[in-house]
Scaffold this motif. Structure first.
Motif, PDB file in Angstrom:
ATOM      1  N   PHE A  59       0.842  -1.210   0.000  1.00  0.00           N
ATOM      2  CA  PHE A  59       0.000   0.000   0.000  1.00  0.00           C
ATOM      3  C   PHE A  59       0.867   1.246   0.000  1.00  0.00           C
ATOM      4  N   ASP A  78      -1.681   7.671   6.197  1.00  0.00           N
ATOM      5  CA  ASP A  78      -2.991   8.179   5.763  1.00  0.00           C
ATOM      6  C   ASP A  78      -2.952   9.685   5.521  1.00  0.00           C
ATOM      7  N   ARG A 108       4.753   0.815  21.605  1.00  0.00           N
ATOM      8  CA  ARG A 108       5.321  -0.450  21.129  1.00  0.00           C
ATOM      9  C   ARG A 108       6.103  -1.118  22.253  1.00  0.00           C
ATOM     10  N   ARG A 129      -1.776  -4.446  17.343  1.00  0.00           N
ATOM     11  CA  ARG A 129      -1.156  -5.093  16.172  1.00  0.00           C
ATOM     12  C   ARG A 129       0.095  -5.829  16.627  1.00  0.00           C
ATOM     13  N   TYR A 131       3.567  -8.065  15.805  1.00  0.00           N
ATOM     14  CA  TYR A 131       4.632  -8.296  14.820  1.00  0.00           C
ATOM     15  C   TYR A 131       5.572  -9.382  15.343  1.00  0.00           C
TER      16      TYR A 131
HETATM   17  C1  DKA Z   1       1.658   0.077  13.475  1.00  0.00           C
HETATM   18  O1  DKA Z   1       1.247  -1.022  13.118  1.00  0.00           O
HETATM   19  C2  DKA Z   1       0.679   1.219  13.702  1.00  0.00           C
HETATM   20  C3  DKA Z   1       0.333   1.886  12.428  1.00  0.00           C
HETATM   21  C4  DKA Z   1      -0.635   3.023  12.567  1.00  0.00           C
HETATM   22  C5  DKA Z   1      -1.017   3.588  11.227  1.00  0.00           C
HETATM   23  C6  DKA Z   1      -2.170   4.513  11.282  1.00  0.00           C
HETATM   24  C7  DKA Z   1      -2.700   4.960   9.941  1.00  0.00           C
HETATM   25  C8  DKA Z   1      -2.838   3.872   8.904  1.00  0.00           C
HETATM   26  C9  DKA Z   1      -3.658   4.261   7.723  1.00  0.00           C
HETATM   27  C10 DKA Z   1      -3.636   3.224   6.621  1.00  0.00           C
HETATM   28  O2  DKA Z   1       2.859   0.281  13.644  1.00  0.00           O
END
Ligand code: DKA
Length: 135
Positions: A59, A78, A108, A129, A131
């Motif tokens: 993306f 974004d 994190r 999220r 990882y």
């Molecule tokens: C991460 O996984 C957090 C990412 C946050 C991104 C916010 C906006 C994403 C829009 C597609 O490290």
């Protein structure tokens, strides 16, 4: 303190991320892509204490460079323009983004079993999220 975050991490799961993106104000089309994307997070630090965090995906790839506790301008995936500051709190790497009178935090943590957990907080909305380390 930052050493444990250094490496290449691959996202394996993402919970409540759609609601988090909605709370940020991310539009439908970008959320659709954001929900489908499994980014790699590449974190490095040089001997001057400059940290590089790169989020890489089909993306979008975004890269930021900063020193701890020093605010800088960030353009997010974004396309928000935020004032961002990173700090270490309780051993976690905490990213605070401020824009348009709003604030979100991405905290994190590296867990005992070697995973990196990103807890994304916007008001009362929390996304988590996970990882795993690739390199
Ligand atoms: C991460 O996984 C957090 C990412 C946050 C991104 C916010 C906006 C994403 C829009 C597609 O490290």
């Amino acid at each position: 303190m930052v050493d444990k975050f250094v490496g290449t991490w691959k996202m394996t799961s993402s919970d409540n991320f759609d609601d988090y993106m909605k709370a940020l104000g991310v539009g439908f089309a970008t959320r659709q892509v954001g929900n489908r994307t499994k980014p790699s997070l590449i974190i490095n630090m040089d001997d001057q204490g400059m940290i590089c965090v790169k989020s890489q995906s089909t993306f979008k790839t975004v890269e930021i460079k900063f020193k701890l506790n020093e605010p800088f301008e960030e353009t997010t995936a974004d396309d928000r323009k935020t004032m961002t500051v990173f700090s270490i709190e309780n051993g976690n790497l905490v990213q605070k983004q401020n824009w348009d009178g709003k604030e979100t935090t991405i905290e994190r943590e590296v867990t005992g079993d070697g995973k990196l957990i990103a807890k994304c907080v916007m008001g009362d909305v929390v996304a988590v999220r996970t990882y795993v380390k690739e390199a």
